[in-house]
Design a protein around this motif. Sequence first.
Motif, short mmCIF file in Angstrom:
data_model
loop_
_atom_site.label_atom_id
_atom_site.label_comp_id
_atom_site.label_asym_id
_atom_site.label_seq_id
_atom_site.Cartn_x
_atom_site.Cartn_y
_atom_site.Cartn_z
N THR A 1 43.57 -48.75 4.19
CA THR A 1 43.89 -47.82 3.09
C THR A 1 42.64 -47.14 2.56
N SER B 1 40.44 -51.74 -0.84
CA SER B 1 41.15 -51.33 0.37
C SER B 1 41.78 -52.55 1.04
N SER C 1 50.20 -47.93 3.77
CA SER C 1 48.96 -47.15 3.79
C SER C 1 49.15 -45.70 3.36
N ILE D 1 48.76 -43.49 -1.08
CA ILE D 1 48.10 -44.43 -1.98
C ILE D 1 47.53 -43.65 -3.18
#
Length: 258
Positions: free
Chosen positions: A105, A111, A123, A126
């Motif tokens: 991500t 992350s 993912s 975001i």
Amino acid sequence: MSDYNLRIIKEKLIEAGLKKGDTIFCHSSLGFFGMPDKEIIKKKLAEVFFDCLCEIVGPEGTLIFPTFTYTFSENKNEIFDPNYTKSKMGILPEYVRQLPNSTRTMDPFYSSVIHGKLKEYFSNNIPNNSFGLNSVFDKFYRVNGKILNLNSPAGTLIHFFERKLSVKYRFDKDFGGEVFISKKKQKIKWTIYVRDLSSPLYDFDPFPLVKYIKENKIAKFTSLGKGEILTINCKDLYEAVKKNLLLNEWFLTKKYSE
């Protein structure tokens, strides 16, 4: 003399409650399991655990590992690149981060690397808030994923719960920095949920919570070598946190045990 072998790893993960189709968020510290046998030593330790997890959850399952970097934190001058910035969360997340079928991500602080069926769901889209709506933690909560702790007393998801329950000792804080997106450097702002630094008693203390979920049999746990495997459903953990914070607002801090 070894403390565990390849066969026992899989047996213990299943004993702890993992099964096919699970969506798992895994915090890990593999070294605390002790000395593996020669069969494991011939391979990468992280690869052995990852392969066991993949075999258990199967193609319908999803594995999520924290690849936190805290890149925009104060006293740093780093650029976050999801393809190259190394994780600071141990050998297992770092191993998975480098696999071609994994997706990381775009989060310069928290992350995650995702492998499996739901990697696009977790993912994509975001927000610029690590603990906000549609964050990985929020999506994981909505699907009621399973938390897997390998020698880790608690996970970062707890801070998502604290935000959801509006604890008084944490607050949203904005940071700025640079990231590489599609090979181009961009300046962005990012929000994380930080602790009030005015007192060390506000430090996170997970052990009363771990004791509670074990004593009340909310979590499943078992030993492996010198270490421990613990699993718990996300919403079960949330309800445990909520119940105890209603009884004592300092339950997740060092102030609770003062």
